[in-house]
Design a protein around this motif. Structure first.
Motif, PDB file in Angstrom:
ATOM      1  N   PHE A   1       4.035   7.671 -14.710  1.00 51.80           N
ATOM      2  CA  PHE A   1       5.331   7.345 -15.405  1.00 51.80           C
ATOM      3  C   PHE A   1       6.531   6.882 -14.385  1.00 51.80           C
ATOM      4  CE2 PHE A   1       9.413   9.678 -16.420  1.00 51.80           C
ATOM      5  CZ  PHE A   1       9.634   8.844 -17.609  1.00 51.80           C
ATOM      6  N   ASN A   2       6.751   7.569 -13.276  1.00 55.41           N
ATOM      7  CA  ASN A   2       7.528   7.176 -12.328  1.00 55.41           C
ATOM      8  C   ASN A   2       7.480   5.951 -11.829  1.00 55.41           C
ATOM      9  OD1 ASN A   2       8.946   9.760 -12.333  1.00 55.41           O
ATOM     10  ND2 ASN A   2       8.029  10.501 -10.757  1.00 55.41           N
ATOM     11  N   CYS A   3       6.207   5.591 -11.653  1.00 52.58           N
ATOM     12  CA  CYS A   3       5.977   4.137 -11.057  1.00 52.58           C
ATOM     13  C   CYS A   3       6.313   2.802 -12.101  1.00 52.58           C
ATOM     14  CB  CYS A   3       4.633   3.913 -10.460  1.00 52.58           C
ATOM     15  SG  CYS A   3       4.529   5.078  -8.863  1.00 52.58           S
ATOM     16  N   ALA A   4       5.770   3.143 -13.245  1.00 50.47           N
ATOM     17  CA  ALA A   4       6.073   2.133 -14.387  1.00 50.47           C
ATOM     18  C   ALA A   4       7.396   2.291 -14.610  1.00 50.47           C
ATOM     19  CB  ALA A   4       5.163   2.699 -15.496  1.00 50.47           C
ATOM     20  N   ARG A   5       8.256   3.291 -14.934  1.00 51.98           N
ATOM     21  CA  ARG A   5       9.478   3.252 -15.303  1.00 51.98           C
ATOM     22  C   ARG A   5      10.242   2.348 -14.060  1.00 51.98           C
ATOM     23  NH1 ARG A   5      12.665   8.846 -15.738  1.00 51.98           N
ATOM     24  NH2 ARG A   5      11.694   8.814 -13.665  1.00 51.98           N
ATOM     25  N   ALA A   6      10.085   2.386 -12.980  1.00 50.75           N
ATOM     26  CA  ALA A   6      10.639   1.838 -11.776  1.00 50.75           C
ATOM     27  C   ALA A   6      10.152   0.317 -11.825  1.00 50.75           C
ATOM     28  CB  ALA A   6      10.647   2.390 -10.451  1.00 50.75           C
ATOM     29  N   THR A   7       8.947   0.075 -12.136  1.00 48.83           N
ATOM     30  CA  THR A   7       8.622  -1.255 -11.896  1.00 48.83           C
ATOM     31  C   THR A   7       8.619  -2.356 -12.935  1.00 48.83           C
ATOM     32  OG1 THR A   7       6.711  -0.307 -10.186  1.00 48.83           O
ATOM     33  CG2 THR A   7       6.690  -2.656 -11.048  1.00 48.83           C
ATOM     34  N   ILE A   8       8.844  -1.771 -14.194  1.00 52.17           N
ATOM     35  CA  ILE A   8       9.051  -2.520 -15.453  1.00 52.17           C
ATOM     36  C   ILE A   8      10.121  -3.516 -15.398  1.00 52.17           C
ATOM     37  CG2 ILE A   8       9.301  -2.373 -17.937  1.00 52.17           C
ATOM     38  CD1 ILE A   8       7.407  -0.063 -18.016  1.00 52.17           C
ATOM     39  N   PRO A   9      11.089  -3.003 -14.871  1.00 50.64           N
ATOM     40  CA  PRO A   9      12.431  -3.859 -15.009  1.00 50.64           C
ATOM     41  C   PRO A   9      11.912  -5.318 -14.064  1.00 50.64           C
ATOM     42  CG  PRO A   9      13.464  -1.551 -14.795  1.00 50.64           C
ATOM     43  CD  PRO A   9      11.576  -1.697 -14.759  1.00 50.64           C
ATOM     44  N   ARG A  10      11.553  -5.095 -13.027  1.00 53.52           N
ATOM     45  CA  ARG A  10      11.140  -6.302 -12.150  1.00 53.52           C
ATOM     46  C   ARG A  10      10.015  -7.222 -12.787  1.00 53.52           C
ATOM     47  NH1 ARG A  10      13.953  -8.058  -7.894  1.00 53.52           N
ATOM     48  NH2 ARG A  10      14.983  -6.352  -6.721  1.00 53.52           N
ATOM     49  N   LEU A  11       9.193  -6.602 -13.468  1.00 54.05           N
ATOM     50  CA  LEU A  11       8.328  -7.478 -14.135  1.00 54.05           C
ATOM     51  C   LEU A  11       8.756  -8.080 -15.448  1.00 54.05           C
ATOM     52  CD1 LEU A  11       5.321  -4.856 -14.308  1.00 54.05           C
ATOM     53  CD2 LEU A  11       5.565  -6.796 -12.808  1.00 54.05           C
ATOM     54  N   LEU A  12       9.660  -7.439 -16.132  1.00 55.60           N
ATOM     55  CA  LEU A  12      10.397  -7.990 -17.250  1.00 55.60           C
ATOM     56  C   LEU A  12      11.218  -9.304 -16.904  1.00 55.60           C
ATOM     57  CD1 LEU A  12      11.728  -4.756 -19.123  1.00 55.60           C
ATOM     58  CD2 LEU A  12      10.055  -6.698 -20.073  1.00 55.60           C
TER      59      LEU A  12
ATOM     60  N   LEU B   1       0.978  -1.188   0.130  1.00 58.77           N
ATOM     61  CA  LEU B   1      -0.115   0.010  -0.036  1.00 58.77           C
ATOM     62  C   LEU B   1       1.186   1.244   0.050  1.00 58.77           C
ATOM     63  CD1 LEU B   1      -2.561  -1.052   2.636  1.00 58.77           C
ATOM     64  CD2 LEU B   1      -2.646  -1.478   0.240  1.00 58.77           C
ATOM     65  N   ILE B   2       0.671   2.089  -1.219  1.00 59.46           N
ATOM     66  CA  ILE B   2       1.695   3.008  -1.375  1.00 59.46           C
ATOM     67  C   ILE B   2       0.916   4.408  -1.177  1.00 59.46           C
ATOM     68  CG2 ILE B   2       3.541   4.210  -2.734  1.00 59.46           C
ATOM     69  CD1 ILE B   2       3.805   1.387  -1.692  1.00 59.46           C
ATOM     70  N   GLY B   3       1.316   5.517  -0.452  1.00 57.52           N
ATOM     71  CA  GLY B   3       0.471   6.813  -0.475  1.00 57.52           C
ATOM     72  C   GLY B   3       1.674   7.743   0.144  1.00 57.52           C
ATOM     73  N   ARG B   4       0.780   8.821   0.747  1.00 56.21           N
ATOM     74  CA  ARG B   4       1.970   9.925   1.094  1.00 56.21           C
ATOM     75  C   ARG B   4       1.577   9.964   2.590  1.00 56.21           C
ATOM     76  NH1 ARG B   4      -0.144  15.001  -2.326  1.00 56.21           N
ATOM     77  NH2 ARG B   4      -2.275  13.906  -1.897  1.00 56.21           N
ATOM     78  N   ASP B   5       0.512   9.770   3.098  1.00 49.54           N
ATOM     79  CA  ASP B   5       0.373   9.731   4.578  1.00 49.54           C
ATOM     80  C   ASP B   5       0.417   8.721   5.462  1.00 49.54           C
ATOM     81  OD1 ASP B   5      -0.854  10.263   7.064  1.00 49.54           O
ATOM     82  OD2 ASP B   5      -2.431  11.322   6.372  1.00 49.54           O
TER      83      ASP B   5
ATOM     84  N   PRO C   1      11.711  10.362  -8.374  1.00 54.05           N
ATOM     85  CA  PRO C   1      12.138   9.187  -8.900  1.00 54.05           C
ATOM     86  C   PRO C   1      13.158   8.022  -8.032  1.00 54.05           C
ATOM     87  CG  PRO C   1      12.240  10.804 -10.392  1.00 54.05           C
ATOM     88  CD  PRO C   1      11.905  11.322  -9.193  1.00 54.05           C
ATOM     89  N   ASP C   2      14.043   8.550  -7.388  1.00 48.72           N
ATOM     90  CA  ASP C   2      14.800   7.786  -6.418  1.00 48.72           C
ATOM     91  C   ASP C   2      13.981   7.195  -5.399  1.00 48.72           C
ATOM     92  OD1 ASP C   2      16.978   8.711  -7.915  1.00 48.72           O
ATOM     93  OD2 ASP C   2      17.704  10.092  -6.623  1.00 48.72           O
ATOM     94  N   ALA C   3      13.034   7.840  -4.792  1.00 54.11           N
ATOM     95  CA  ALA C   3      12.264   7.242  -3.797  1.00 54.11           C
ATOM     96  C   ALA C   3      11.403   6.426  -4.302  1.00 54.11           C
ATOM     97  CB  ALA C   3      11.431   8.508  -3.036  1.00 54.11           C
ATOM     98  N   VAL C   4      10.723   6.442  -5.490  1.00 50.07           N
ATOM     99  CA  VAL C   4      10.022   5.580  -6.201  1.00 50.07           C
ATOM    100  C   VAL C   4      10.834   4.211  -6.406  1.00 50.07           C
ATOM    101  CG1 VAL C   4       8.599   4.786  -8.334  1.00 50.07           C
ATOM    102  CG2 VAL C   4       8.283   7.069  -7.225  1.00 50.07           C
ATOM    103  N   ALA C   5      11.991   4.301  -7.145  1.00 53.51           N
ATOM    104  CA  ALA C   5      12.881   3.218  -7.183  1.00 53.51           C
ATOM    105  C   ALA C   5      13.264   2.503  -5.858  1.00 53.51           C
ATOM    106  CB  ALA C   5      14.303   3.768  -7.967  1.00 53.51           C
ATOM    107  N   ALA C   6      13.423   3.253  -4.857  1.00 55.84           N
ATOM    108  CA  ALA C   6      13.707   2.512  -3.618  1.00 55.84           C
ATOM    109  C   ALA C   6      12.364   1.814  -3.109  1.00 55.84           C
ATOM    110  CB  ALA C   6      14.362   3.603  -2.725  1.00 55.84           C
TER     111      ALA C   6
END
Length: 237
Positions: free
Chosen positions: A119-130, A35-39, A66-71
């Motif tokens: 965009f940020n979430c897809a870019r970071a997650t796609i390598p794992r899905l691949l 579960l991802i969010g700000r609060d 982007p760095d936080a999303v990748a982490a």
């Protein structure tokens, strides 16, 4: 066909109205949920509302960093041992002035909130899905993406960008076993919308559970033949 047992789902906007409904629906079908969010407090409340024994993790993340999303993606993958579904539910709406009076800040806010987060979430997650050789990406656009409306220019453009990004991702990933689709909700039956439009016929709006069922379908093997689609979910509105 809609069983998600053993599947790890990253769900952004998880503490929002749709996120809470979708997380409950996915958990009931066996999903392991990040579960991802700000609060942080709102995320803990959403997590506490999940069915007992749901495997879950909550992380407060700035989706515009982007760095936080990748982490975040790496932490989820390490915690659950992999990632199978990315559900980009984060987003928002606001009316605005006419275009000639729209500030750079207002324009960028809508584009950031609704398109850059995807965009940020897809870019970071796609390598794992691949790496896994399969996966699902589900994005949330809006009916407003299909026709520009006055005083909603930045919002309409941002949601139209989600459709185009969905189509581009689907084309890039169609031979990798990764399906990418988006939904176009009509007016959602939320407390905020009821307060803003008290005189409307709320029975014609799209219930959160109904939209969550469509998201579940897109996350499941039942949707294996669909990619690059923008699916209207208008209810009777």
């Amino acid at each position: 066909m809609h069983d998600l047992t053993g599947k790890t789902v990253i769900m952004t906007g998880a503490a929002g109205n749709l996120g809470r409904a979708a997380s409950r629906t996915f958990a009931a079908r066996g999903a392991r949920l990040a579960l991802i969010g700000r609060d942080p407090r709102a995320l803990q409340e959403a997590r506490a509302a999940l069915p007992p024994k749901t495997e879950s993790l909550s992380l407060a993340v700035d989706l515009l960093a982007p760095d936080a999303v990748a982490a975040m993606v790496e932490e989820v993958a390490a915690h659950f041992g992999g990632i199978h579904v990315l559900a980009n539910l984060a987003g928002g709406f606001s009316m605005g002035p006419p275009i000639q009076e729209t500030s750079d800040a207002d324009w960028e806010f809508m584009l950031d909130l609704n398109a850059r987060t995807v965009f940020n979430c897809a870019r970071a997650t796609i390598p794992r899905l691949l790496e896994a050789g399969a996966g699902r990406i589900i994005n949330v656009s809006a009916r407003a993406a299909t026709r520009g409306m006055g005083h909603m220019g930045p919002y309409c453009v941002s949601k139209a960008a989600v459709i185009t990004l969905t189509e581009s991702l689907a084309d890039e990933l169609r031979h990798a076993g990764i399906n990418v689709n988006c939904v176009l909700p009509g007016t959602l039956d939320t407390p905020e919308n009821r307060a803003a439009m008290p005189d409307e016929d709320h029975s014609t709006w799209v219930s959160l559970d109904a939209l969550a069922d469509v998201l579940l379908f897109l996350a499941s093997d039942a949707s294996r033949g669909i990619t690059g689609a923008a699916i209207p979910v208008y209810g009777r509105s």
